[in-house]
Write an enzyme that holds these catalytic residues in place. Sequence first.
Site, PDB file in Angstrom:
ATOM      1  N   LYS A   1     -32.729  28.714   3.755  1.00 25.51           N
ATOM      2  CA  LYS A   1     -31.470  28.479   4.493  1.00 25.51           C
ATOM      3  C   LYS A   1     -30.387  29.471   4.040  1.00 25.51           C
ATOM      4  O   LYS A   1     -29.720  30.083   4.866  1.00 25.51           O
ATOM      5  CB  LYS A   1     -30.978  27.029   4.270  1.00 25.51           C
ATOM      6  CG  LYS A   1     -31.996  25.970   4.711  1.00 25.51           C
ATOM      7  CD  LYS A   1     -31.464  24.556   4.553  1.00 25.51           C
ATOM      8  CE  LYS A   1     -31.247  24.111   3.116  1.00 25.51           C
ATOM      9  NZ  LYS A   1     -32.491  23.979   2.314  1.00 25.51           N
TER      10      LYS A   1
ATOM     11  N   ARG B   1     -27.673  16.262   6.430  1.00 28.95           N
ATOM     12  CA  ARG B   1     -28.908  15.888   5.750  1.00 28.95           C
ATOM     13  C   ARG B   1     -29.296  14.446   6.026  1.00 28.95           C
ATOM     14  O   ARG B   1     -30.341  13.997   5.531  1.00 28.95           O
ATOM     15  CB  ARG B   1     -28.731  16.051   4.240  1.00 28.95           C
ATOM     16  CG  ARG B   1     -29.167  17.406   3.695  1.00 28.95           C
ATOM     17  CD  ARG B   1     -28.766  17.464   2.239  1.00 28.95           C
ATOM     18  NE  ARG B   1     -29.685  18.194   1.437  1.00 28.95           N
ATOM     19  CZ  ARG B   1     -29.516  19.461   1.065  1.00 28.95           C
ATOM     20  NH1 ARG B   1     -28.484  20.137   1.467  1.00 28.95           N
ATOM     21  NH2 ARG B   1     -30.392  20.037   0.280  1.00 28.95           N
TER      22      ARG B   1
ATOM     23  N   ARG C   1     -37.913  31.944  -8.080  1.00 20.98           N
ATOM     24  CA  ARG C   1     -36.443  32.002  -8.179  1.00 20.98           C
ATOM     25  C   ARG C   1     -36.001  31.786  -9.628  1.00 20.98           C
ATOM     26  O   ARG C   1     -35.108  32.467 -10.115  1.00 20.98           O
ATOM     27  CB  ARG C   1     -35.806  30.953  -7.255  1.00 20.98           C
ATOM     28  CG  ARG C   1     -34.289  30.981  -7.310  1.00 20.98           C
ATOM     29  CD  ARG C   1     -33.626  30.364  -6.095  1.00 20.98           C
ATOM     30  NE  ARG C   1     -33.611  28.915  -6.145  1.00 20.98           N
ATOM     31  CZ  ARG C   1     -33.114  28.150  -5.175  1.00 20.98           C
ATOM     32  NH1 ARG C   1     -32.654  28.714  -4.074  1.00 20.98           N
ATOM     33  NH2 ARG C   1     -33.118  26.846  -5.285  1.00 20.98           N
TER      34      ARG C   1
ATOM     35  N   ARG D   1     -30.117  27.126 -11.897  1.00 14.90           N
ATOM     36  CA  ARG D   1     -29.493  25.923 -11.333  1.00 14.90           C
ATOM     37  C   ARG D   1     -30.058  24.685 -12.013  1.00 14.90           C
ATOM     38  O   ARG D   1     -31.270  24.596 -12.211  1.00 14.90           O
ATOM     39  CB  ARG D   1     -29.802  25.865  -9.834  1.00 14.90           C
ATOM     40  CG  ARG D   1     -28.600  26.122  -8.959  1.00 14.90           C
ATOM     41  CD  ARG D   1     -28.985  26.326  -7.535  1.00 14.90           C
ATOM     42  NE  ARG D   1     -29.528  25.124  -6.901  1.00 14.90           N
ATOM     43  CZ  ARG D   1     -29.823  25.035  -5.615  1.00 14.90           C
ATOM     44  NH1 ARG D   1     -29.619  26.074  -4.826  1.00 14.90           N
ATOM     45  NH2 ARG D   1     -30.313  23.932  -5.106  1.00 14.90           N
TER      46      ARG D   1
ATOM     47  N   ARG E   1     -36.286  16.129  -4.563  1.00 15.40           N
ATOM     48  CA  ARG E   1     -35.564  16.793  -3.458  1.00 15.40           C
ATOM     49  C   ARG E   1     -36.453  16.853  -2.210  1.00 15.40           C
ATOM     50  O   ARG E   1     -35.975  16.640  -1.095  1.00 15.40           O
ATOM     51  CB  ARG E   1     -35.148  18.211  -3.888  1.00 15.40           C
ATOM     52  CG  ARG E   1     -33.975  18.198  -4.867  1.00 15.40           C
ATOM     53  CD  ARG E   1     -33.875  19.498  -5.677  1.00 15.40           C
ATOM     54  NE  ARG E   1     -33.525  20.670  -4.920  1.00 15.40           N
ATOM     55  CZ  ARG E   1     -33.664  21.922  -5.379  1.00 15.40           C
ATOM     56  NH1 ARG E   1     -34.159  22.137  -6.596  1.00 15.40           N
ATOM     57  NH2 ARG E   1     -33.325  22.940  -4.640  1.00 15.40           N
TER      58      ARG E   1
END
Length: 208
Positions: free
Chosen positions: A14, A89, A128, A140, A151
């Site tokens: 995204k 969401r 990542r 993060r 998630r």
Amino acid sequence: MMNIVLLGPPGSGKGTQSAKLIAKYGLKQLSTGDMLRAEVKAGTDLGKKAKIIMDQGNLVSDDIIIDMIAKRMDNSDCANGVIFDGFPRTEAQAKALDALLSKKSAPLMAVIELDVAPHVLVGRLKTRIAETLAEGDAVRSDDNEETLITRLKNYRDQTAPLIPYYRQHGILKPVDGTLPVDDISAIIEKFLDSKRGGARKAGMGGPG
Ligand code: AP5
């Protein structure tokens, strides 16, 4: 005014595709994840509450998110149109967005669904993390395999039901999110350009 939603599970691209759309159409990206991380960094009360929830991989409450977006959308930098990244969401958020945009007489033009299987997302997350560490940046706090499982579950249970919701509204564009980044951008741009052309032909105006 060109308002677009980017819908997809964590790590589906995204943020990556938002950056491309900003460059091409001059839109403002509103990422609720980035907005929440800014609150955490600033140490606000909202940020302190949100951090606990985000670190678990759960969703921050609809009231907080809707209020945050409603305030931000009144800024002049949103006048040309917005890419909503990671919002809505939940069904409540989707309905609130419809109501906010209807007040501005600028309904959603498209909802781009980035479709990526969970095992690919786990691989991307690992990449990542490795890349972030290699650059000497902080990873993060919700980027770990354990939180990713929560998630992904939350996406499946609370966000994926928006796919039929937007399909019924005739604005859903599913895209294979495992294609190369530029191929995905090209598909999205072709779709958006056809929508813009259609709106102009129908005499509905739309961005020039
Ligand atoms: P948020 O910040 O929205 O994170 P997310 O949805 O988990 O998504 P990511 O930012 O991890 O991934 P992305 O889809 O943007 O992919 P990216 O482009 O980075 O939300 C974080 C948390 O905040 C939530 O868990 C929740 O707690 C809270 N929150 C946020 N919004 C909320 C809301 N509306 N309501 C309630 N709570 C909310 O790409 C990922 C990686 O893949 C990158 O390394 C990239 O280089 C790579 N990549 C991208 N595209 C490709 C491709 N085509 N091929 C190969 N690799 C690719």
